[in-house]
Design an enzyme around this catalytic site. Sequence first.
Site, PDB file in Angstrom:
ATOM      1  N   HIS A 145      24.821  47.059  17.119  1.00 32.53           N
ATOM      2  CA  HIS A 145      25.230  46.004  18.065  1.00 32.53           C
ATOM      3  C   HIS A 145      26.553  45.386  17.627  1.00 32.53           C
ATOM      4  CE1 HIS A 145      21.258  45.186  20.192  1.00 32.53           C
ATOM      5  NE2 HIS A 145      20.911  46.048  19.243  1.00 32.53           N
ATOM      6  N   GLU A 209      24.529  44.278  13.228  1.00 30.48           N
ATOM      7  CA  GLU A 209      25.624  43.625  13.960  1.00 30.48           C
ATOM      8  C   GLU A 209      26.917  43.943  13.221  1.00 30.48           C
ATOM      9  OE1 GLU A 209      25.231  41.959  16.762  1.00 30.48           O
ATOM     10  OE2 GLU A 209      23.065  41.556  16.793  1.00 30.48           O
TER      11      GLU A 209
HETATM   12  O1  LIG Z   1      25.542  37.510  19.609  1.00 30.00           O
HETATM   13  C1  LIG Z   1      24.508  37.180  20.160  1.00 30.00           C
HETATM   14  O2  LIG Z   1      24.271  36.011  20.509  1.00 30.00           O
HETATM   15  C2  LIG Z   1      23.431  38.185  20.418  1.00 30.00           C
HETATM   16  C3  LIG Z   1      23.561  39.367  19.531  1.00 30.00           C
HETATM   17  C4  LIG Z   1      22.338  40.230  19.739  1.00 30.00           C
HETATM   18  O3  LIG Z   1      22.256  40.916  20.721  1.00 30.00           O
HETATM   19  N1  LIG Z   1      21.409  40.154  18.799  1.00 30.00           N
HETATM   20  C5  LIG Z   1      20.190  40.856  18.893  1.00 30.00           C
HETATM   21  C6  LIG Z   1      19.369  40.610  17.666  1.00 30.00           C
HETATM   22  C7  LIG Z   1      18.087  41.396  17.680  1.00 30.00           C
HETATM   23  C8  LIG Z   1      17.159  41.071  16.525  1.00 30.00           C
HETATM   24  O4  LIG Z   1      16.832  39.894  16.347  1.00 30.00           O
HETATM   25  O5  LIG Z   1      16.762  42.019  15.818  1.00 30.00           O
HETATM   26  C9  LIG Z   1      19.448  40.383  20.117  1.00 30.00           C
HETATM   27  O6  LIG Z   1      19.480  39.170  20.397  1.00 30.00           O
HETATM   28  O7  LIG Z   1      18.853  41.205  20.791  1.00 30.00           O
HETATM   29 ZN   LIG Z   2      23.388  43.253  21.005  1.00 26.28          ZN
END
Ligand SMILES: O=C(O)CCC(=O)N[C@@H](CCC(=O)O)C(=O)O
Ligand SMILES: [Zn+2]
EC number: 3.5.1.96
Length: 331
Positions: A145, A209
């Site tokens: 991501h 990330e």
């Molecule tokens: O940058 C952001 O606010 C969202 C980034 C993102 O998509 N993060 C994932 C994390 C997934 C997890 O907690 O494993 C999500 O929110 O889906």
């Molecule tokens: Zn994401």
Amino acid sequence: MPDLPDVLGPYEGESLVGTSLRTETSRVEFWDAGVIAVEPDQPGNKDVIFSCAVHGDETAPIEIVRDMVRDILAGKLQVQHRTLFLIANPAAIVNGTRFIDVNMNRLFSGAHAKGDTPEHRRAAKLEQYVSRFFKQERRYHYDLHTAIRDSAHEKFAVYPFTHGGPYKREQLTFLAECGVDTILLNQAPTTTFSYYSVREHNADAFTVELGKVRPFGENDMNRFADADTMFRKLISTSELELPQFDSNRHHVYDVSRSIDRTAEDFRLNFADDVANFTEFELGHLLAVDGENEYTVEQSGERIIFPNAKVALGQRALLTVVPMPVENLKLV
Ligand SMILES: O=C(O)CCC(=O)N[C@@H](CCC(=O)O)C(=O)O
Ligand SMILES: [Zn+2]
């Protein structure tokens, strides 16, 4: 945004679905749009999944995956371990958006059964592809991501809830070699893709990330060079040689609170350009959710993934607190 074929190559296109191609040392199978399995003739003992575009506008991971697939097909990257590439949400990529109807990363571990949008249907299929793919004992899934905001730690990974199980030194070291020096320890089950692979398939799986969301053409791919090198080494080297675990390399944060948006009038009490991992003073008001106010409860508490625009009932903010690496149960 470039046309989809420029982004994904012919591999996304319907024409190849159900077919396979040969490289010198493996068979490349096209299971579905954006679902590409590489089966080496003499496979090693790891099964590796790289997924991208669970959020369609997170373009750098798509470019990383695309280039690996291209290089495999061109014979420039020789794969030794069974590898599955998943371009999770092609429709959202075409749309240039995070998703079409709903956030796909809340639809795994069966949550897709509660609706019937394109994301629900695709999440169900992705689970089937993962189940079809994982065969061997050593299973890895890196769900790639990029984050919406800037971040005090540019690259970080979410270590899904282990249900009390130990954290793996080897995985922390691999991630650090990728440039991912910061780890968030999730302390509860979730409906994310990485948790699904951990829980259902006993894989080492992470939400990774790698930087900040940018449109196609605006990613500085040099910033992903270490990750790209390590991903390629992982699948092309029979046994990856990693340095010794060194606790000084890692920043670890424990997820302290998950704050959901439950009211229409939800607001964050800080600016849009406040970066992930920013720390606020004890008592500082972080968010207002209708009648509820959320303030900083612990010294050192920091914010992560704030998003006031999420759908009702979804997570709008996480808070994390630093944790000494020495406190981790490691194996
Ligand atoms: O940058 C952001 O606010 C969202 C980034 C993102 O998509 N993060 C994932 C994390 C997934 C997890 O907690 O494993 C999500 O929110 O889906
Ligand atoms: Zn994401």
